[in-house]
Write a protein that holds these residues in place. Sequence first.
Motif, short mmCIF file in Angstrom:
data_model
loop_
_atom_site.label_atom_id
_atom_site.label_comp_id
_atom_site.label_asym_id
_atom_site.label_seq_id
_atom_site.Cartn_x
_atom_site.Cartn_y
_atom_site.Cartn_z
N GLN A 591 -2.87 6.52 8.46
CA GLN A 591 -2.28 5.94 7.25
C GLN A 591 -0.80 6.30 7.14
O GLN A 591 0.02 5.47 6.76
N THR A 636 0.53 9.32 0.83
CA THR A 636 -0.51 8.49 1.43
C THR A 636 -1.64 9.33 1.99
O THR A 636 -2.79 8.93 1.98
N GLY B 238 -7.68 1.24 -1.62
CA GLY B 238 -7.23 0.46 -0.47
C GLY B 238 -8.12 0.66 0.74
O GLY B 238 -8.01 -0.06 1.72
N ILE B 267 -5.47 -4.55 -6.51
CA ILE B 267 -4.91 -4.85 -5.18
C ILE B 267 -4.98 -6.35 -4.93
O ILE B 267 -4.01 -6.96 -4.49
N TYR B 271 -1.50 -8.12 -4.33
CA TYR B 271 -1.17 -8.39 -2.93
C TYR B 271 -1.99 -9.52 -2.31
O TYR B 271 -1.90 -9.76 -1.12
N SER B 284 -4.37 -2.04 5.36
CA SER B 284 -4.52 -2.10 3.91
C SER B 284 -3.16 -2.42 3.30
O SER B 284 -2.15 -1.91 3.73
N LEU B 286 -1.86 -1.32 0.82
CA LEU B 286 -1.20 -0.13 0.28
C LEU B 286 -0.42 0.64 1.34
O LEU B 286 0.40 1.49 1.01
N TYR B 289 3.89 -2.42 4.11
CA TYR B 289 4.97 -2.97 3.31
C TYR B 289 5.38 -4.35 3.81
O TYR B 289 5.54 -4.56 5.01
N ASP B 293 6.16 -8.24 -1.07
CA ASP B 293 5.39 -7.40 -1.99
C ASP B 293 5.98 -7.45 -3.40
O ASP B 293 7.18 -7.57 -3.58
#
Lengths: 661, 304
Positions: A591, A636, B238, B267, B271, B284, B286, B289, B293
Amino acid sequence: MQRIGVFVCWCGSNIAGPVDVERVAEAMKSVPGVVHSTTYQYMCSEVGQSRIMEAIKEHQLTGVVVCSCSPRMHENTFRKTAQRAGLNPYMVEIANIREQCSWIHKDKEVGTQKAIVLAKAAVAKVMLNTPLQAGTSPVIKRALVIGGGIAGIQTALDIADAGYEVDIVEKSPTIGGRMAQLDKTFPTLDCSACILTPKMVDAAQNEKIDIISYAQVEKVSGFVGNFTVTIRKKARFVDELKCTGCGACMEKCPSKKGKNEFNMGLNNRTAIYIPFAQAIPNVAVIDPEQCLKLKTGKCGLCERVCSAGAINYKQEDEVFERQYGAIVAATGFKPIDLDAFDEYGYSQSKDVVTSLEFERIMNAAGPTGGQLVRPSDGKHPHEIVFIQCVGSRDTSGCGKPYCSKICCMYTAKHAMLVRDKYPDVNVHVFYIDVRTPGKNFDEFYRRAVEQYGVDYIKGMVGKVFPEGDKLIVQGSDLINGKQLALQADMVVLAAAIEPDPSARKLATMLTASMDTNDFFTEAHPKLRPVESPTAGVFLSGVCQGPKDIPETVAQAGAAASKVIGLLAKDHLVTNPCVAQSNELLCNGCSQCERVCPYGAISYVEKEIRGPGVREVRRVAQVNPAVCQGCGACTVTCPSGAMDLQGFSNLQIMAEVDAICK
Amino acid sequence: MQGTAQLILERARELMQSGQIQRVLGWEKGEFEHDPTPAFFESEEELQNFCYNDYCGANLSKYLIAASKLEGKTLVCIKPCDSYSLNQLITEHRVNREKVFVLAVPCPGMLDPVKTEGKDLSQGERKDYLLDKCLCCKGAEHKIADETIEGPSLDLAPEDRFAQVRELEALSPQERFDFWRGELSRCIRCNACRNVCPACSCVKCVFDNPNSGVSSKASADDFEENMFHIIRAFHVAGRCTDCGECSRVCPQRIPLHLLNRKFIADIDELYGEYQAGEEAEQRSPLVNYQTTDKEPSDALKGRG
């Protein structure tokens, strides 16, 4: 055991006015860990700094909290102070009691209370600070200039002059930008092309400058001194190295319906074209939307007439990567769309034109060969009305809230040129204010009024509409208190200018910030006006704010000098406040890698040994030279394995706790 | 169900005999019909205790994290809704795809032992006894499979899974706070929700890490009681596939899945529709980017 010193700055009356600084210092004395607390009028002054240094030595301080202005202003100053006294510079924390406290509170009691809380939070954080060591990273000695207008050209020339390689990436087929479209320049009335084209040639001939035209920046990664940029060079369908710019192809091309961008669409061009006679590179380009060969497969005339064999209908976009130490944004501007200003009749009559269109009409190389004629019927006009501030200084939401800065002067220029060349034409100018703050500017405007008899009317225009072959301009004359309805043959709108639309996408790629009008933001509005807040990214020309040619050239040079200063260094000191992965906690989930805007995180399979653990795991590793310490990974990471040095989760929680207690 | 179980067993035995798989991850018979338990079966002999019946609601995908570290391949029985979790775990590198043989098994909708307790199942409709998560069934399609066992699937129009989220959104902040205080105050911090959640797969959970600042084995006060679930919902945002296991295993019947669904609804709204685990290696929103967005200010508009 930590020994913290607190230094509360008065900042003259900036802080000491709305905040009782003595009470703040007094209150901090009772905070556990604080062994010294004092105030001074100007902590950043030499005397203030030596007080801090003396206190560090006298009280054997292990950490310092300075309650002063924003860390953006003086954090570095105080870090150096601490270093001079033998303390690790990262054992310094700033409590911002100016911008975030004294400047926004009028009630002294409230301000003082808040300053105490902010100081306590900073103490709580500094208690958990650890000494950090800055590393170094090498500098790639090549610069990228994005945009090939006068701003980009000047910046590139100055950088090249200092001996560094520089690339100009220009999105259109030629460099030159807006200035190439202008006829004359205020306030001297010298010909724009005559002063610009030699610079274009200089840039083309300079062996340190590589002009990458008809190209766009697609991706930017890396950091100051070490950017990697992906550039897409669009297919011209003409071999740039073979084309001699003879123009034979343009003569034969049967497709003649493309809008001539250089002439603001006032006339048409062929599908294969060279934008203008002095274009650089002087190489043809095929518009695939118009080319019969590319659209239908039938034609190929240009290929047949090209003696250089430069035509290549199969050419494809070329995508390549280059490394740069510094990047300059010089993306320029465009006039706003006038869709929201239909009251001026722009869409209803061809004889309502923008100032940039008028510029082309007046230009000897323009669509009318420099003859002032009406676009609708080619007749000579006798009454011309100029309307200023079309979309500028507009708080209604239709236009732009700012002043476009150049319109007052170019309108005066247009009015004067018309009156000079065609004394039979009456010229009226509607204005809100005439703004002429520049060398010889006001004299120029007065000459337009006094010598050339231009009729300046203070007031705005409510409506322009066609009636017969005339245009009726309804406006108010505020000085005489009258409503006017002028009959005009042409109306010229001084449309507001806005940043080129490509700038926003670029800002995202560069992680450079923009204001609400999409102008790039400076690192400091007064003291660092040509640097963006992102290290290694510099600003040149109108992309930073409206400005005229001399200002643009001056800023271009300033940006170049900043770039040269950067490229002259062999190494840069890196910020040690970077992310670090605790491998014992890392899940290897990727992530953080996905969220990292700098590509600083990679993964390795590694044997992990910990209490009761011995296994091979996939774990994250941070490249400290690439990490910019933005902290995206730390929030994150679900397990809290990622932490930011100098801004650890524990430090931030300690600050929050100190504030909430 | 009997037939399906038989088909699974036959195939599992074959694969075990041929040496293609080392073990089977499935459900083991319990004392009663309604309490089968997830289990590994290492031999044909152990497979005698295998079962697949109406009460096999448990999602087995999370056990594959441990199985990925073992020698050889593990055959796993994956129901359609479990396949999303498995994809997500593969995306996050928590499960090694090469160590897994995915046997996609059909699902006719699983029963809730609490709903069926003391009831005569021949009375009323099957729908009345289904697990809550089955009422919002994601469909009969497996999103990942090496081999598929055919069989009956749930024949039921799924309910709108966001209906309750919208009801809660319509409440005033105070009413909503009172609702969640009421629900979360029943929490006994047994950690069942965390332990069953396929997204809660950290090698060390922040709640077990004394350096995280939020660690606690049990709630010391009502603040922690609230925060545990809210922090958990943020951590899986996410990544949650809405498998519904958290609410299924909660001994206090707290509707924990509503917290996750609120995140999913947000979400989707901000998105575009996104289903975690739809496929492996998807990104995901989240952690992805894009220039299109929404700005943070847009996200806050019209929210209480």
